[in-house]
Write a protein that holds these residues in place. Structure first.
Motif, PDB file in Angstrom:
ATOM      1  N   PRO A   1      22.509  -9.113  36.767  1.00 40.30           N
ATOM      2  CA  PRO A   1      23.432  -9.380  37.886  1.00 40.30           C
ATOM      3  C   PRO A   1      23.358  -8.103  38.767  1.00 40.30           C
ATOM      4  CG  PRO A   1      24.721  -8.691  35.570  1.00 40.30           C
ATOM      5  CD  PRO A   1      23.308  -9.359  35.506  1.00 40.30           C
ATOM      6  N   ARG A   2      24.168  -8.553  40.189  1.00 31.89           N
ATOM      7  CA  ARG A   2      23.537  -7.270  41.184  1.00 31.89           C
ATOM      8  C   ARG A   2      23.989  -5.631  40.677  1.00 31.89           C
ATOM      9  NH1 ARG A   2      25.777  -8.423  47.482  1.00 31.89           N
ATOM     10  NH2 ARG A   2      24.121 -10.432  46.870  1.00 31.89           N
ATOM     11  N   ALA A   3      24.951  -6.141  40.493  1.00 35.70           N
ATOM     12  CA  ALA A   3      25.063  -3.954  39.896  1.00 35.70           C
ATOM     13  C   ALA A   3      23.921  -3.926  39.459  1.00 35.70           C
ATOM     14  CB  ALA A   3      26.350  -4.839  39.016  1.00 35.70           C
TER      15      ALA A   3
ATOM     16  N   ASN B   1      30.035 -11.080  33.712  1.00 29.42           N
ATOM     17  CA  ASN B   1      29.395 -12.232  33.297  1.00 29.42           C
ATOM     18  C   ASN B   1      29.641 -13.368  35.399  1.00 29.42           C
ATOM     19  OD1 ASN B   1      29.091 -12.166  31.227  1.00 29.42           O
ATOM     20  ND2 ASN B   1      31.457 -12.111  30.703  1.00 29.42           N
ATOM     21  N   HIS B   2      30.662 -12.786  36.323  1.00 29.79           N
ATOM     22  CA  HIS B   2      29.903 -13.196  37.782  1.00 29.79           C
ATOM     23  C   HIS B   2      30.693 -12.368  38.245  1.00 29.79           C
ATOM     24  CE1 HIS B   2      33.646 -15.452  35.010  1.00 29.79           C
ATOM     25  NE2 HIS B   2      32.915 -16.164  35.490  1.00 29.79           N
TER      26      HIS B   2
ATOM     27  N   PRO C   1      24.727 -12.380  32.583  1.00 28.54           N
ATOM     28  CA  PRO C   1      25.751 -12.414  32.721  1.00 28.54           C
ATOM     29  C   PRO C   1      26.140 -14.235  32.337  1.00 28.54           C
ATOM     30  CG  PRO C   1      24.091 -13.281  34.430  1.00 28.54           C
ATOM     31  CD  PRO C   1      22.726 -12.199  33.190  1.00 28.54           C
ATOM     32  N   GLY C   2      27.641 -14.162  31.556  1.00 28.06           N
ATOM     33  CA  GLY C   2      28.196 -15.431  31.024  1.00 28.06           C
ATOM     34  C   GLY C   2      27.680 -16.427  31.513  1.00 28.06           C
ATOM     35  N   MET C   3      27.768 -16.772  32.989  1.00 24.35           N
ATOM     36  CA  MET C   3      27.947 -18.139  33.920  1.00 24.35           C
ATOM     37  C   MET C   3      26.650 -18.869  33.462  1.00 24.35           C
ATOM     38  SD  MET C   3      27.815 -17.111  37.362  1.00 24.35           S
ATOM     39  CE  MET C   3      27.012 -15.325  38.852  1.00 24.35           C
TER      40      MET C   3
ATOM     41  N   PRO D   1      42.222  -4.205  42.422  1.00 20.92           N
ATOM     42  CA  PRO D   1      41.278  -4.666  43.345  1.00 20.92           C
ATOM     43  C   PRO D   1      40.184  -4.837  43.767  1.00 20.92           C
ATOM     44  CG  PRO D   1      42.111  -2.265  43.671  1.00 20.92           C
ATOM     45  CD  PRO D   1      42.539  -2.329  42.666  1.00 20.92           C
ATOM     46  N   ASP D   2      39.210  -4.220  42.631  1.00 19.60           N
ATOM     47  CA  ASP D   2      37.712  -4.362  42.503  1.00 19.60           C
ATOM     48  C   ASP D   2      37.643  -6.057  41.196  1.00 19.60           C
ATOM     49  OD1 ASP D   2      38.377  -3.516  40.267  1.00 19.60           O
ATOM     50  OD2 ASP D   2      37.222  -1.511  40.310  1.00 19.60           O
ATOM     51  N   GLY D   3      38.942  -6.407  40.475  1.00 17.30           N
ATOM     52  CA  GLY D   3      38.562  -7.273  40.148  1.00 17.30           C
ATOM     53  C   GLY D   3      37.548  -8.781  40.831  1.00 17.30           C
ATOM     54  N   VAL D   4      37.107 -10.266  39.678  1.00 13.03           N
ATOM     55  CA  VAL D   4      37.113 -10.786  40.553  1.00 13.03           C
ATOM     56  C   VAL D   4      38.119 -11.761  41.421  1.00 13.03           C
ATOM     57  CG1 VAL D   4      35.452 -12.579  40.875  1.00 13.03           C
ATOM     58  CG2 VAL D   4      35.196 -10.775  39.213  1.00 13.03           C
TER      59      VAL D   4
END
Lengths: 343, 295
Positions: free
Chosen positions: A174-176, A152-153, A209-211, B269-272
């Motif tokens: 999303p890029r991922a 989402n982000h 993505p939610g955004m 560590p890998d969160g936003v």
């Protein structure tokens, strides 16, 4: 143009190449037939008594039965997409079980994947960290040292809509997702109060993505959930579905239903075929589920005679899911006059 | 043992470092700035009093630079729609002081922007009143709880508390309250089943209703729900909004400082991290409610 009867060849065209150029070149007329329409698809069904069982052996058997060789899996960047739509500590059967996610991640790691990440863009709860806490997945991520990506982000890129049924010319991804070699859908086997059943294909709603699309993803709902399911699947081009059917959800799914013990794992590279098989196991006639009707001939087969059953036969495994009244006559294999799967 | 002041200092330092030399914050290092993390970082750092005004003004100016002719602010310079971050931009500019022209233009945009609404048929499966006008996530779609709450906060901050759109938005939030207490993303019942509350939207709804409505049953039930949930929440965003919403109507729980320190200590560590640090700083700062335009 390929023959319409060829079997699936995993890795025929890589996702990243496809998304980088293939979709542009193939979007619109003829694309679905060229890339997705397969007339024979393998679906692997296995028994799994519980989340504490040796799921690794079952998953390895599934890879082998589906022809996903170690060579094909080796060195790949894998994105696992569980279903975490709206976790609740009091209703763990809403989400793909954390132990199931861990087992799949371990299986890919053992097969030589270069990188395995878990990723979700849940549709109702904005706070991803809360979702990880309530679903129990956070502990597994820590324990297994599994990276997680909040879809989402993430940085997003507009990609041409490969089917365009919704009228959305582009879908933001999303890029991922774009960076992954393999996108693997890990849905929960559940009923769904709007579309009948939510399985591998519907689970990909959580890739957007939610955004951009909101919480809930109303632009997709308003364009038609079924059309959106097809557009997303055609555009994202996922490679593998591994369905958590150990404990599913019946009744008022995808959130307010009751747990349904099935003791099953269902795997396949063709999503309509996987979802159709799950429906049969749930006592649902896939031909009566609108998005599967629409997917048939566009994204893959749903008819039993075009699906090659691997592992367990369906005979004896069918346990009809309780359906909401408005779905009972509509899609129930018994009530609609369809035959229950008998193998 | 980390003292509270230390985590705030560390969080602020890390948050500033995540921006680096870019004009605003992103979700990933090296990527273009996005409006949501940038506005929230301003709010968090300003609310905690942990950044020089000039440092934050640079990001305020960047937000002003991506404001569109109609007053809206999109997701990023390259992604002009959807425009739901407009409300966050107003709050961020307001916390910095100045940016009066940008705030006024953005407020004008919000007052003229609404979701899709309709009179629902008698057999409609959803429980809420679909005719009440609020704010959507994306243009042309239905109104939901969080964008409506953010719009109300922004418009109240700009002095539009008595505007008809704000009054109607207040009605929408009250209409979306769950019968059992609290709020979620904006559905109350579907096919006759009551859905579950979620702490973050509940806190945001309470903030948006602050000063707009008496402390009625829906408010009381939400506060009871949060009083049970708050001690269990360590997810930064949910903890932030739940804590601030609760404090706006009652008092800040004495244990809040410890909860925030714990939430900071357990961040993945890998969160936003930019979003999480911003929320924790906003909730942990003395000036959180004033930063949001609330007394």
């Amino acid at each position: 143009m390929e023959a319409m009867t060829q079997e699936i060849q995993p890795g025929l065209l890589t996702r990243r190449n496809f998304l980088a150029g293939g979709a542009l070149a193939l979007a619109g007329a003829g694309f679905g037939a060229w890339w997705w329409q397969r007339q024979i698809a393998d679906v692997f069904v296995a028994r799994a008594a519980s989340y504490e069982a040796d799921l690794g052996a079952t998953l390895a058997a599934g890879f082998a039965e589906l022809g996903l060789s170690g060579e094909w899996l080796k060195g790949k960047a894998v994105l696992l997409k569980p279903n975490l739509v709206e976790p609740s500590a009091v209703a763990p059967h809403i989400n793909t079980h954390p132990r199931f996610v861990q087992a799949v991640a371990d299986a890919f790691r053992r097969a030589g994947a270069r990188k395995v990440v878990v990723a979700e863009g849940q549709g109702h709860v904005r706070d991803t960290e809360l979702v990880l806490d309530l679903s129990g997945l956070r502990g597994i991520l820590d324990e297994a040292r599994l990276p997680f990506v909040d879809l989402n982000h993430d940085v997003v890129t507009p990609v041409p809509n490969a089917l365009g049924l919704t009228g959305h010319k582009r879908l933001y991804l999303p890029r991922a997702v774009l960076e992954a070699d393999l996108v693997v859908s890990l849905p929960k086997m559940k009923t769904h109060h709007w579309v009948g059943a939510t399985l591998a294909m519907k689970n990909l709603f959580g890739v957007l993505p939610g955004m951009v699309y909101g919480w809930p993803k109303t632009p997709l709902h308003q364009a038609g959930i079924e059309k959106s399911i097809l557009d997303i699947n055609a555009t994202v081009a996922p490679q593998l579905a591994i369905v958590d059917g150990i404990v599913g959800m019946e009744g008022d799914g995808p959130i307010m239903g009751e747990p349904k013990g099935m003791g099953l794992i269902v795997m396949g590279t063709n999503f309509p075929a996987v979802d159709a098989t799950c429906c049969r196991l749930m006592g649902i006639a896939p031909e009566r589920v609108k998005y599967l009707q629409m997917a048939a001939g566009r994204l893959g087969p749903i008819q039993e005679h075009w699906i090659r059953q691997r592992g367990e036969s369906l005979s004896g495994l069918v346990k009809p899911f309780r359906l909401l009244p408005h779905w009972e006559k509509e899609i129930s294999a018994v009530a609609s006059g369809a035959m229950l799967a008998t193998g | 043992m980390l003292v509270v002041a230390d985590w705030i200092e560390n969080a602020a330092k890390e948050l500033l470092s995540l921006r680096g030399t870019a004009p605003g914050w992103s979700f990933r290092s090296g990527a273009e700035p996005f409006s949501e993390p940038s506005a929230l970082a301003i709010l968090g750092l300003a609310g905690a009093g942990r950044a020089r005004a000039a440092d934050l003004a640079a990001t305020g100016k960047w937000l002003a630079g991506i404001q569109q002719a109609d007053g809206s602010v999109g997701l990023a310079e390259s992604i002009p729609e959807p425009t739901w971050p407009t409300a966050l931009a107003i709050l961020a500019w307001g916390s910095l002081g100045g940016f009066a022209a940008e705030r006024s233009k953005a407020a004008g945009y919000l007052l003229g922007f609404a979701g899709a609404h309709w009179q629902k048929p008698p057999d409609d499966p959803v429980g809420h009143d679909t005719s009440i006008k609020g704010w959507p996530w994306a243009a042309g779609t239905h109104s939901w709880l969080e964008p409506t709450a953010l719009a109300l906060l922004a418009l109240k901050r700009e002095g539009h508390g008595s505007h008809e759109r704000v009054r109607e938005g207040t009605r929408l939030i009250l209409d979306r309250a769950l019968p059992g207490g609290g709020w979620n993303y904006g559905n109350t019942t579907v096919l006759g089943r009551e859905l579950r509350p979620v702490p973050g939207p509940t806190g945001l709804a309470l903030l948006a209703l602050s000063g707009q409505t008496p402390r009625t049953g829906a408010l009381e039930r939400a506060l009871v729900y949060l009083s049970v949930e708050l001690p269990r929440i360590r997810a930064p965003e949910s903890l932030c909004w739940a804590l601030l919403g609760f404090a706006a109507w009652t008092a800040r729980p004495g244990a809040a400082a410890g909860w925030l320190a714990e939430a900071h200590a357990r961040m993945r560590p890998d969160g936003v991290r930019a979003l999480q640090l911003s929320h924790l700083l906003l909730a942990g700062g003395k000036d959180a409610l004033p930063a949001l335009g609330l007394a």
